[in-house]
Motif scaffolding. Structure first.
Motif, PDB file in Angstrom:
ATOM      1  N   PHE A  71       1.747  -0.829  -6.825  1.00 38.58           N
ATOM      2  CA  PHE A  71       3.219  -0.680  -6.031  1.00 38.58           C
ATOM      3  C   PHE A  71       3.828  -1.832  -6.337  1.00 38.58           C
ATOM      4  O   PHE A  71       4.237  -2.843  -5.452  1.00 38.58           O
ATOM      5  N   LYS A 122       1.022  -1.274   0.048  1.00 40.19           N
ATOM      6  CA  LYS A 122      -0.064  -0.034  -0.099  1.00 40.19           C
ATOM      7  C   LYS A 122       0.969   1.276   0.109  1.00 40.19           C
ATOM      8  O   LYS A 122       0.244   2.334   0.051  1.00 40.19           O
ATOM      9  N   LYS A 123       2.147   1.031  -0.078  1.00 43.00           N
ATOM     10  CA  LYS A 123       2.964   2.357  -0.196  1.00 43.00           C
ATOM     11  C   LYS A 123       4.351   1.707  -0.767  1.00 43.00           C
ATOM     12  O   LYS A 123       4.566   0.590  -0.917  1.00 43.00           O
ATOM     13  N   ASP A 183      -9.006   5.360   4.784  1.00 38.84           N
ATOM     14  CA  ASP A 183      -8.383   5.189   3.445  1.00 38.84           C
ATOM     15  C   ASP A 183      -9.392   5.779   2.341  1.00 38.84           C
ATOM     16  O   ASP A 183      -9.116   6.464   1.565  1.00 38.84           O
ATOM     17  N   ASP A 227      -1.913   8.241  -1.175  1.00 36.66           N
ATOM     18  CA  ASP A 227      -1.104   9.036  -0.533  1.00 36.66           C
ATOM     19  C   ASP A 227       0.228   9.154  -0.356  1.00 36.66           C
ATOM     20  O   ASP A 227       1.252  10.103  -0.302  1.00 36.66           O
ATOM     21  N   SER A 228       0.594   7.727  -0.426  1.00 37.96           N
ATOM     22  CA  SER A 228       2.217   7.624  -0.567  1.00 37.96           C
ATOM     23  C   SER A 228       2.985   8.098  -1.810  1.00 37.96           C
ATOM     24  O   SER A 228       3.849   8.623  -1.736  1.00 37.96           O
ATOM     25  N   GLY A 274      -3.290   4.532  -0.279  1.00 35.24           N
ATOM     26  CA  GLY A 274      -2.160   4.201  -1.548  1.00 35.24           C
ATOM     27  C   GLY A 274      -1.611   5.494  -2.271  1.00 35.24           C
ATOM     28  O   GLY A 274      -0.533   5.398  -2.333  1.00 35.24           O
ATOM     29  N   ASP A 320      -1.167  15.105   0.180  1.00 32.33           N
ATOM     30  CA  ASP A 320      -2.181  14.280   0.004  1.00 32.33           C
ATOM     31  C   ASP A 320      -3.446  15.245   0.866  1.00 32.33           C
ATOM     32  O   ASP A 320      -3.479  15.243   1.973  1.00 32.33           O
TER      33      ASP A 320
END
Length: 349
Positions: free
Chosen positions: A329, A177-178, A268, A248-249, A246, A258
């Motif tokens: 990712f 997720k990042k 989320d 946001d990263s 996700g 973000d």
């Protein structure tokens, strides 16, 4: 494509994450998520800017070197099982992100099926064994797999259990997720496939490309506020991304802020409202291309309550990325990051 992707705020539990991702993936499949969006110029609306780095063929780039699998291997599955993998001649990855990694490690010729979110060119002709995010145990078992790769959000649990009970090794991984999850995720997939040396090579290549992409971030001026909107117009689904989405990263790595998280969102994804958008006050809206198409392009996006009143809406500043790559990712995230950097920062004269 929206990947279940797959990794968080304090309210998130695996069950809630799985339910959300399953819902989003089902809706995506329902309206035909696998295509690429059309240019909005036909309706008089400008298309979101597109980077050359993101506009190549929707393909993965396998490693040039060949690595021989060292089997058997025993790995720890994220669902608590110790799994022994004895063969990788018939692999079924149950998410698009996992399929992308398997192909990039050089084992694509051994993949016999795909999840609906695996839309890149090399996988496109494989039979689909999921509907939305629901796995069909019968479809998987009919292909006589020697290894199934899944994520903790893959379901239903009964289907995964049936595959395992049939004697098929099932390795479950946590979703990525990042950006920081990419390297460890490559390592775990490579370990399960018995190709650790390929994993080491791919991790180095991916990290080098991400580092190169980050060099494009400008360090002067104000950081743009970027709001990720998950859009599925045919299903009337409009969600604003927050911490752990996700996006946001990616936004942070691209030198932005973000807007959802900055405005105080704790989840989320949160339903889009005029109030939430006003508080987020984004300078740029980030969307998936198929999602943008589903609402009628930029003109349709501006008709969603509250969007036109944001700074981004007033300036028609919309950044976009391919559905099958934005939140994966994996080995192609550097191209997503490069494109995002180019799109969210004001062009210099």
């Amino acid at each position: 494509m929206l990947q279940r992707q797959s990794t968080g705020p304090s309210i998130r539990t695996p069950r809630r994450v799985g339910a959300l991702v399953a819902l989003l993936a089902f809706l995506a499949a329902l309206i035909g998520l696998t295509g690429c969006s059309k240019d909005d110029s036909a309706s008089g609306s400008p298309s979101p800017s597109k980077s050359a780095a993101a506009e190549g063929a929707d393909r993965v780039e396998p490693l040039a070197s060949v690595h021989r699998a060292q089997l058997p291997v025993t790995v720890r599955s994220a669902d608590g099982h110790d799994v022994t993998v004895r063969a990788t001649d018939r692999i079924v990855p149950l998410t698009g992100a996992l399929a992308e990694t398997v192909f990039t490690l050089g084992l694509g010729e051994h993949v016999v099926a795909r999840d609906v979110t695996a839309t890149f060119e090399q996988a496109r002709k494989l039979p689909v064994v999921t509907r939305g995010h629901d796995v069909s145990a019968e479809s998987v078992l009919s292909l006589k797999p020697t290894l199934v790769l899944a994520e903790t959000s893959t379901g239903p649990a009964e289907a995964v259990g049936r595959i395992r009970d049939a004697g098929v090794p099932v390795v479950v991984l946590d979703p990525a997720k990042k950006l920081a999850d990419i390297g460890p995720r490559i390592d775990k997939v490579a370990e399960a496939l018995g190709v650790r040396s390929a994993g080491d090579e791919l991790r180095r290549r991916t990290e080098q490309r991400l580092d190169a992409a980050r060099k494009g971030v400008p360090h002067d001026g104000k950081k743009p506020r970027v709001a990720f909107l998950y859009l599925r117009g045919s299903a009337s689904v409009y969600l604003l991304g927050g911490p752990g989405s996700g996006a946001d990263s990616l936004v942070e790595a691209a030198g932005g802020v973000d807007a959802g998280e900055e405005s105080g969102l704790k989840r989320d994804f949160t339903p889009v409202t005029s109030e939430a958008l006003a508080k987020a006050a984004p300078d740029v809206l980030l969307v998936m291309r198929k999602g943008l198409e589903s609402v009628g392009g930029v003109d349709g996006l501006l008709k969603i309550p509250g969007v036109a009143q944001t700074p981004a809406g007033m300036d028609r500043r919309v950044a976009s990325s391919d559905d099958g790559a934005l939140l994966n990712f994996g080995p192609r995230t550097d191209t997503v990051l490069t494109s995002l950097i180019e799109q969210i920062h004001p062009k210099r004269s």
